[in-house]
Write an enzyme that holds these catalytic residues in place. Sequence first.
Site, PDB file in Angstrom:
ATOM      1  N   THR A  17      -3.391  -1.140  13.030  1.00  0.00           N
ATOM      2  CA  THR A  17      -4.003   0.848  12.579  1.00  0.00           C
ATOM      3  C   THR A  17      -3.185   1.774  13.683  1.00  0.00           C
ATOM      4  OG1 THR A  17      -5.901   0.420  12.588  1.00  0.00           O
ATOM      5  CG2 THR A  17      -5.348   2.050  12.294  1.00  0.00           C
ATOM      6  N   THR A  94      -6.640  -3.609  17.009  1.00  0.00           N
ATOM      7  CA  THR A  94      -7.485  -3.794  17.409  1.00  0.00           C
ATOM      8  C   THR A  94      -8.473  -4.853  17.361  1.00  0.00           C
ATOM      9  OG1 THR A  94      -9.280  -2.909  16.140  1.00  0.00           O
ATOM     10  CG2 THR A  94      -8.137  -1.823  18.058  1.00  0.00           C
TER      11      THR A  94
END
Length: 341
Positions: A17, A94
């Site tokens: 991200t 993540t």
Amino acid sequence: MVEKNRKKVCIIHTGGTIGMARTAKGYAPQAGFVKSTLSEIRELNAAEMPKFDLIEYSPLLDSSSISVKEWVKLAKDIEKKYNKYDGFIILHGTDTMAYTASALSFMLEELTKPVILTGSQIPLCEIRNDARDNLITALLIAGNYQIPEVCIYFESRLMRGNRAKKVSTNQLIAFDSPNFPSLADAGVKIVLNDKNIRDPGTGIQMFPIQEHPIAVIRLFPGIQFQLIEKMISSKIKAIVIEAFGSGNIPGKNAAFLKLLKKAQEKGTLILVCTQCLRGAASLGEYEASQELVKAGAVSGLDMTVEAAVTKLFYLFSKGYNMEMIKKLMETNLRGELTEHS
């Protein structure tokens, strides 16, 4: 003179991200985007900031697509460039960051420099984001502090990588280290918690791990053990059981007992972790875990499942026999567990 003495950090961008850009189909990795964005962050040129080089992998990957192959590539790249830099930062998605951090902690033996994984919940392209602070602080720590560990930095906390877990999909505090305190806290000042940091090694030695047939089974009321029992064969080297509480199982369930017996007969290692976020598996503490003791199961103690799986990959790749692997799974190698007193 200040410029000459500035530390130097290698940033490796794998995807995730933090470096995504807006597209017609939503956020997506875009080659060159991170490089152009970093050039616009003036704070990165401050005298107290380390200099850095950026390496961008191709293709950039969502972390859900990262596998053992990418772990080995990261470890090899760090080993190859180790003497050129004072620290390393890995920009990573993540979702599997804790797996990558755990794997690197075992592969990068005798580490003497910081290797910090970081990312974000909101990409750099957004006006309001956590990416900028995570990256700047990770750079400051990697360049200016001697922390000879593989770490995760996220939202003001530097955590031991093989102790961290992703705990939220939508909060900026995405990671926690439930069973071990922070290595450093970044508030008004960056404060190292020296007593929590491991001693430096003797000089990096990289050991590449390989994939091995390992299964992870999370227990739940009503689980159909007959279906799982069918997959037990001599090809399965280990089963990680996420048990209830401190290692409890449905000990009166005939199908589960049959599964344990078959695993034992096939020479399959049975490792027991707890489903709980905090605490440890302690086999034999309750009657409900006695069947695991009889089956020769090994306790994962307070290891995360991420650390347990990657440690099994590491030990099987070392070629140890089963008794040695059982012993080492309950032994603290990289700070991944708290040994019994």
